[in-house]
Write an enzyme that holds these catalytic residues in place. Sequence first.
Site, short mmCIF file in Angstrom:
data_model
loop_
_atom_site.label_atom_id
_atom_site.label_comp_id
_atom_site.label_asym_id
_atom_site.label_seq_id
_atom_site.Cartn_x
_atom_site.Cartn_y
_atom_site.Cartn_z
N GLY A 47 0.74 -1.19 0.00
CA GLY A 47 -0.09 0.03 0.21
C GLY A 47 0.81 1.23 -0.10
O GLY A 47 0.57 2.12 -0.62
N HIS A 59 34.61 8.25 1.24
CA HIS A 59 34.29 9.38 1.45
C HIS A 59 33.96 10.10 0.09
O HIS A 59 34.79 9.94 -0.79
CB HIS A 59 34.96 10.45 2.35
CG HIS A 59 34.29 11.74 2.79
ND1 HIS A 59 33.53 12.07 3.59
CD2 HIS A 59 34.95 12.94 1.97
CE1 HIS A 59 33.17 13.37 3.35
NE2 HIS A 59 34.07 13.82 2.52
#
Length: 459
Positions: free
Chosen positions: A179, A440
């Site tokens: 849903g 990073h």
Amino acid sequence: MKKFDAIIIGSGQAGTPLVFKMASQGKKVAFIEKEHLGGTCLNVGCTPTKTYVASARRMWDAQHGEDLGIVIPEGTYADLKKIKARKDALIQKSVSGIATGIEKNENITYFKGEAHFTGQKQVKVGKEEITADQIFINVGGRPFVPNGYDDVPYLTSTSILELEEIPAHLIIVGGSYIGLEFGQMFKRFGSQVTIVEMQDTIIGREDPETSAAILKFLQDEGIDFRLQAECITAKNEPEGNISVQVDCKMDGPPTIKGTHILMAVGRKANTDTLNLDATGVKTDKRGFIEVDDFLKTNVPGIYALGDCNGKGAFTHTAYNDYEIVAENMFDGKKRKVSDRITTYNLFVDPPMGRVGLTKKEAIEKGYNVLEAKREMSRISRAKEKGETNGFMSALIDADTDKILGACVLGTGGDEIITSLLNIMYADAPYQTIRDSVVPHPTISELIPTMLESLVKVSK
């Protein structure tokens, strides 16, 4: 009656690879499919819905360009006919590939039709009756629709994918995984969306903080929720509209009027059409076929794989069922269902990746639980992308230093969760990933940082 080495009923993510594997080993295999080659995932599940999710994401990008300094002229809209056509083309390409493989394989005999057992090892398809010493049931499941909606033209997760016009107001009964995914995608396409849920929270299987975070960002997108909705009924209204009556403990009118209603309250196993009584194969009270750790039923030579065995309702668990059966049968292994770790994703945007136990489950099992958690709003990469909804968390067994479970709700969460899953399969302590060096700038680089600060979870 024609005899085969094996009969495989259903062409889902366990049945299809198994039929080709057995054929490659020189087995003569009967392959039965009543509807679509490729099963639920390919035709009405993962593949079509994720193409829709991708289109819905494009709509979101177009409508949020200014947040990142990109000015996009007004007028962007979703063309559902084109979205559907793209979906259909992707499916057809895969289905055609399976069909070609079957046609070219002399060890596979394909039967199009619904299978019914007429005896313990006898199967009828249309006018044909066949037999084999080994039978593999991979019949999957279908949307469950409760009583009381027969007179309403409801949609299911299958039929909604055939729409070519965007609903003006889509009412969804059921506030769980299916849903929520359809609710967000059609909201982004341009529908007004109301989700009705009987419980006091959405996706009650998840921990409360996870459900609350998802509820908030979906509400921020403009989806209306009616929780604690009891006595849900629906009826037709003039001009093709539909109204849903709810008895809610929360504020809101007792009647919701819309143009379409989607039933998203769960799925049921497709075992009720097989005439399993003729085989003696046992099922549980929900209709799932009972199997042991090796996918064997109580009848020697008969196996059940995929959604119909209740051991997992995911494509990846169905495929793992295939791996267990095939490798044990042909490679001399002893793989088991109990060896796998529960993992799954919720493909709202941002997505959620989950592995292992929830916090509630870990506490109920008596573990001494430590928790690590970090909000996405504290992660540079998420801020740089302008996507700071959600969080990441991990549960640690204080007695063994092993990861019990984890949740990554946020940008990239559906992919990032695998890094934690891999540590769990390696049966390594959490320090293995805590002490790793991660590139990073990424979301994943904050997992080690998160794991530096563990907090005891009170029971």
